[in-house]
Structures are given as structure tokens and as C-alpha cells.
Design an enzyme around this catalytic site. Structure first.
Site, mmCIF file in Angstrom:
data_model
loop_
_atom_site.group_PDB
_atom_site.id
_atom_site.type_symbol
_atom_site.label_atom_id
_atom_site.label_comp_id
_atom_site.label_asym_id
_atom_site.label_seq_id
_atom_site.Cartn_x
_atom_site.Cartn_y
_atom_site.Cartn_z
ATOM 1 N N ASP A 1 -10.116 21.607 -3.775
ATOM 2 C CA ASP A 1 -9.198 20.790 -4.558
ATOM 3 C C ASP A 1 -8.394 19.850 -3.661
ATOM 4 O O ASP A 1 -7.924 20.234 -2.585
ATOM 5 C CB ASP A 1 -8.249 21.714 -5.326
ATOM 6 C CG ASP A 1 -7.232 20.952 -6.138
ATOM 7 O OD1 ASP A 1 -7.638 20.244 -7.073
ATOM 8 O OD2 ASP A 1 -6.025 21.066 -5.840
ATOM 9 N N HIS B 1 -5.584 14.730 -0.110
ATOM 10 C CA HIS B 1 -4.149 14.863 0.122
ATOM 11 C C HIS B 1 -3.778 15.895 1.180
ATOM 12 O O HIS B 1 -2.600 16.156 1.385
ATOM 13 C CB HIS B 1 -3.446 15.195 -1.200
ATOM 14 C CG HIS B 1 -3.648 14.150 -2.243
ATOM 15 N ND1 HIS B 1 -2.948 12.968 -2.264
ATOM 16 C CD2 HIS B 1 -4.527 14.089 -3.282
ATOM 17 C CE1 HIS B 1 -3.357 12.232 -3.275
ATOM 18 N NE2 HIS B 1 -4.310 12.885 -3.911
ATOM 19 N N GLU C 1 -13.178 17.500 -3.597
ATOM 20 C CA GLU C 1 -12.618 16.486 -4.488
ATOM 21 C C GLU C 1 -11.845 15.483 -3.638
ATOM 22 O O GLU C 1 -10.829 15.824 -3.039
ATOM 23 C CB GLU C 1 -11.676 17.126 -5.508
ATOM 24 C CG GLU C 1 -11.024 16.097 -6.428
ATOM 25 C CD GLU C 1 -9.740 16.592 -7.080
ATOM 26 O OE1 GLU C 1 -9.458 16.161 -8.208
ATOM 27 O OE2 GLU C 1 -9.009 17.391 -6.452
#
Length: 570
Positions: free
Chosen positions: A273, A277, A309
Site C-alpha cells: 500500500d 508515499h 501501489e
């Protein structure tokens, strides 16, 4: 799992049947929709019954021993409820495994997917469970570790691989690591080799360095006061999701232990996930994290699989293949702004047939540039995007064709639960994760869906209804996945564009695998197309995905493609 050698026999069986055919960044989830695939002006890529008819498809699951298959994304909360509390659970998923894949190559009662991506299942205070409180357990709403072990055992019986959503960009603020760090922040360093405080001071508590704490005025970004003096912590997604410091070696060792725990329980790998970031869209540092994780799991088993992702434009996310990771989700083809929707809605900068053909070639070549062994991860929708029904204003032919385009792409394709029956859902995240609609006559197992979910509609009916309708979206998905399972070149072939056949409405590509070549023809027009093939050496219609009752035909060296159809020739 059966061995690769069985693939040949499966293809021969298929041939017998087919011969002669005329065949967001919200506080409850993640990246916002407006950060999906952004256009780049110089790139094509921007942002239970057998199906009847002329092309009978035997829904045989190929015994894949590589990572080119079809994965089904499941949000347990909304999938199937086994205990009557209105919340889906692990035992409910076990009850529905035969729907996903019954493991029997002689039946056609299953969807045919050979993998499951499980959205987060670890203890969490939210419905979506992307804020993990305990990395070594199952959320009590979903069941127990024993339930999970049984799930893996049942999946193994059916040849289904399971990958878990692994959330390491952040934890929950209720995670013991964070709670321990907060207690120590207010305790001044003791300056001694061994801490003498009742609670460890911040210099001696290793968990303080697991997070991004700053004292005094915080830098730009999403920082929140800890309530401990003038200390702040970074929470890129929300206040209750503090970011982890993935540079920390002790944290990395903990993450290795977490991965080992789940791999030892039998999972096949992880969906990572929010990899964009990890370090604020720093590609090199993010790739360092992916490379470390990939190397670690491959040291345990070279066949383990990881997909990241990285929700950004193609030119950026393709660079993540430099990490050596197996796959990165192909956002360029997904969502209402991606290649598939633009092709079907004729909103691309070039004619549809040419646009789709060049995009297929571009994504293949882009991946190979950074990792020749990289595996594309095509998908059309997921839990963060609006559902596809709304992309086409209810045009069912386009909805089916979109599925066919996704599921004939090379790589490891992903299907979001409910897309196979044309569910709707857009706007807030809860709407995109609505209850699976199993039956219009029996409410057993139906879930209530997330709190705050707005009205849900099922314009195309339930699984029960669509299974009985030969031309339903559900049966279209079954047929498309069956071709992925029985014709290895679809999922593994190298793409080349056939320029002499590709035009405004038609995409023509070949796929070469193990010395064999397929021709795939896509008709994006509203009229039938006739294409002469005698000079190209393709003489057999191996299959077709037709959106209506009119079927693709091959006669006297000419193939006739109905509107919105896909022909597969060899």
C-alpha cells in the site's frame, strides 16, 4: 498445484472444444482521485453455468506456476457474512471460494480467478483497516488466525494464491509501537548507557525512531501535535495514521519478521500500500525500500510475489520497476481517465484503435526498459476508484469491452469484487466498497456495508440472476478469465502492433510466447468489421469475446468482428 507440463494437455482439451467454432488522500483511505493518472502530452499512456453460444468456453484454471494470472480483490467487510452480524468475514470468504475458483477443471461453476488479493485483515479501529494496530493478528470482526489458516488450506486445495495488503507507510496511532514512543517522548534523555527511568527515555526507546517526530515548529506537510510538549509527528494520510520511518534498520527487521510470519502461514506475497508515499514521492528512496523487501521475500522463496501501489503517472511509476519488484499497478489503463475508458469513450488524443495499440506497446516497452523480468499488473477499478458502470453512462457493451481489454492484457490482471456483475459506486470511499449482491431471492450472507455508505444500486442484477443469462456481464468475465487460463500467450506473450490492420476502430496486435503467436483483434466501432487474414498465417479462431448475441466469425480467411468485440486467432 499441478506442474507446468499439464498446461499443454489443458490447451489440447480446449482446442477440442473450440475446433470448428465460429468463435485518495482522505482520513479513511488513501490517495485522492485527482491524483490518479495524469496526462502527459507526448505519451499515448496518460493517466454458474457454461456460457452458451458459438464460442463455448471451458472455464479451466491453468495450473500457473508463475505470476501471470488473474487475481480477485476482496474487501472482506462487504463480501459475505458467515455469522449474521452484517459484516463479511474470513469464514464467509471460505464459503464463497468455489465461486472464485472451485479447483475442478471439469466444471464451469466458478469465476476462474487463480489468486485473491485480500484488503487489510489485521486489527484496526476503522472499517477499511488501513490503520494497523497489530501486525500479527486478525481483526476480530473478520475472525481468528485459525480461520485464516483454514482459508489458506482451502485456497491451496483449489489452486488459489493469496496475497495480503501490507500497510507499512504508516500504522494506527493505537499501535503499541506508537503508544510506547509517545510515553517516552516526554522523558528527557538520561545520558546513561542504560536507561534508569521507570519508562524508557526517548533516547533509549527504539520505537521513537520508528516514526517521524520533530520538536518545535514542524516542517511543511501533515504534522500533528503529540500532546507531549512541543513534539509533532508526521501523518501524511491522517492524524490517526502516523508515518513510519522506513530508513530505520530496527523497524526494517520488525517488518521482515512480519512478512515472515504471514509467509510462513502460507500467503504467496503482498500488495504494498501507498509505496509512492514511503518517502514523499522520492523515487530512489522508495525503490530502496521495495528492493529490500523484494530481496527479502525472494530469499525465502523465489516465486513469492509483490505488487506495489504507486498512484501517479506512467513515466513515474514505471521507474519503480528498477527496484526489481515483480509488479506495479498499471494506473495508466485504469479509472475513468485511463487508456481503457478513453479508448471506449473516444476521448483519446488519437483514434481509438491506434491509441489502444500504441499504449499496449508503450507500457510493455516501458517496463522492459527498467526490468526485463517485470510483470505488468493491469486493472480497471479498485477500492479507491469509482466503479466502471458510471464511466460509460450505463452502456453495457462498453462495460463488457472494458473488462475484455483489461483481461486480455499481458501480465497479472486484477479484478475488483462486484465488477463482474456491474455494481455501481462512486464518491466517498464507502460507496465504492458496497455489499456484494449475491441473490435477489436469498439474503443469506449479505452484508450491511460500511457505515456512512450512501444508496447502492445494482442495475444489472445479482450473481444468481446473471449466472443464468448467457450474455450477462458475469458470464463475459467468466469467458475472459477462461481464455487467460487456457491460452498462455494471452497472459505471457510479447506484444507487437500490426500496423496494416490497426486503424481508427480496430486494434491488431500479436502476442508471441514460447515460439507460438496469437493475433488479437479489437473492434471499438459501432459497426461490424471484416478483416482479411489469408496473408498473415492465422487460420483458426481460438476464441472471441462478444458483447452481444452476434458472434465473431472466421470464414474463407476473413474474420468478421461485431461491434465491441475481441477476436483471438492462431
Amino acid at each position: 498445484m499441478k506442474k507446468r507440463a499439464n498446461i499443454v494437455s489443458l490447451i489440447l482439451i480446449m482446442a477440442l472444444f473450440l475446433t470448428g467454432c465460429t468463435a485518495n488522500k482522505e482520513n479513511t483511505a488513501k490517495e485522492p482521485a485527482n491524483e490518479s493518472v495524469k496526462e502527459e502530452s507526448n505519451n499515448m499512456i496518460t493517466n454458474t453455468g457454461e456460457s452458451k453460444g458459438d464460442h463455448e468456453v471451458i472455464n479451466t484454471v491453468s495450473p500457473i506456476d508463475d505470476n501471470n494470472g488473474t487475481y480477485y480483490e476482496v474487501f472482506l467487510y462487504s463480501y459475505y457474512d458467515s455469522n449474521g452480524d452484517g459484516i463479511g468475514d474470513i469464514n464467509g470468504l471460505i464459503d464463497k471460494l468455489d465461486y472464485i475458483n472451485d479447483g475442478d477443471s471439469k466444471t464451469t461453476s466458478d469465476l476462474g480467478a487463480n489468486g485473491i488479493w485480500l484488503m487489510p485483515i489485521m486489527p484496526s479501529g476503522s472499517y477499511h483497516k488501513y490503520d494497523v494496530e497489530d501486525y500479527y493478528n486478525i481483526d476480530s470482526q473478520y475472525g481468528t488466525l485459525d480461520d485464516f489458516k483454514r482459508l489458506i488450506a482451502e485456497c491451496n486445495k483449489r489452486g488459489i494464491k493469496v496475497i495480503l495488503d501490507l500497510v507499512i507507510n504508516h500504522t494506527s496511532d493505537k499501535n503499541p509501537w506508537f503508544q510506547s514512543a509517545l510515553k517516552s517522548l516526554a522523558i528527557e534523555p538520561c545520558g546513561k548507557e542504560k536507561c534508569t527511568h521507570k519508562e524508557l527515555c526517548r533516547a533509549h526507546n527504539p520505537y521513537v525512531k520508528y516514526y517521524n517526530f520533530v520538536e518545535g515548529k514542524p516542517p511543511k506537510g501533515n504534522y500533528y501535535n503529540t500532546g507531549k510538549g512541543d513534539w509533532y509527528y508526521e501523518g501524511d494520510f491522517s492524524k490517526n495514521m502516523p508515518d513510519l520511518n522506513l530508513d530505520n534498520e530496527a523497524l526494517r527487521k520488525d517488518i521482515e519478521d512480519i512478512m515472515s510470519f504471514w509467509l510462513d502461514l502460507g500467503v504467496h506475497g503482498f500488495r504494498l500500500d501507498a509505496a509512492l508515499h514511503y518517502f514523499a514521492e522520492d523515487t530512489d528512496k522508495n525503490n530502496n525500500v521495495l528492493s529490500w523487501m523484494n530481496s527479502f521475500i525472494k530469499s525465502k522463496n523465489k516465486d513469492y510475489y509483490m505488487v506495489a501501489e504507486v498512484w501517479t503517472n506512467f513515466s513515474k511509476y514505471v521507474q519503480y520497476y528498477k527496484s526489481g519488484i515483480d509488479s506495479v499497478f498499471d494506473f495508466a489503463f485504469a479509472t475513468e481517465t485511463g487508456v481503457i475508458a478513453k479508448t471506449l469513450n473516444r476521448s483519446a488524443p488519437t483514434p481509438p484503435g491506434q491509441y489502444f495499440a500504441q499504449a499496449l506497446k508503450q507500457v510493455q516497452d516501458g517496463i522492459a526498459k527498467y526490468n526485463p523480468k517485470g510483470i505488468d499488473a493491469p486493472f480497471f477499478t479498485n477500492h479507491d476508484t469509482a466503479r466502471a458502470y458510471g464511466y460509460f453512462s450505463g452502456d453495457i457493451d462498453k462495460l463488457k469491452m472494458a473488462a475484455g481489454m483489461n483481461l486480455t492484457m499481458t501480465g497479472n490482471a486484477f479484478v475488483y469484487y462486484g465488477e463482474e456483475i456491474g455494481m455501481t459506486g462512486s464518491g466517498k470511499d464507502e460507496n465504492k466498497r458496497a455489499p456484494m449482491y449475491w441473490s435477489n431471492t436469498d439474503s443469506t450472507g449479505m452484508t450491511k456495508g460500511p457505515a456512512g455508505m450512501e444508496g447502492t444500486s445494482y442495475p444489472l442484477g445479482s450473481v444468481e440472476e446473471q449466472a443464468k443469462e448467457d450474455t450477462s456481464v458475469y458470464n463475459y468475465y467468466k469467458n475472459a478469465i477462461a481464455y487467460r487460463n487456457t491460452i498462455p500467450g494471452i497472459t505471457r506473450g510479447t506484444v507487437e502492433v500490426v500496423p496494416t490492420l490497426t486503424n481508427s476502430d480496430v486494434t491488431a496486435i500479436t502476442k508471441t510466447y514460447n515460439g507460438s503467436k496469437l493475433l488479437l483483434l479489437y473492434n471499438f466501432g459501432t459497426q461490424s468489421k471484416q478483416i482479411e487474414l489469408k496473408s498473415l498465417g492465422f487460420s483458426r479462431l481460438a476464441g472471441a469475446l462478444d458483447t452481444g448475441i452476434v458472434k465473431t466469425e472466421l470464414k474463407d480467411g476473413t474474420v468478421t468482428l461485431p461491434p465491441y468485440s475481441i477476436g483471438i486467432l492462431e
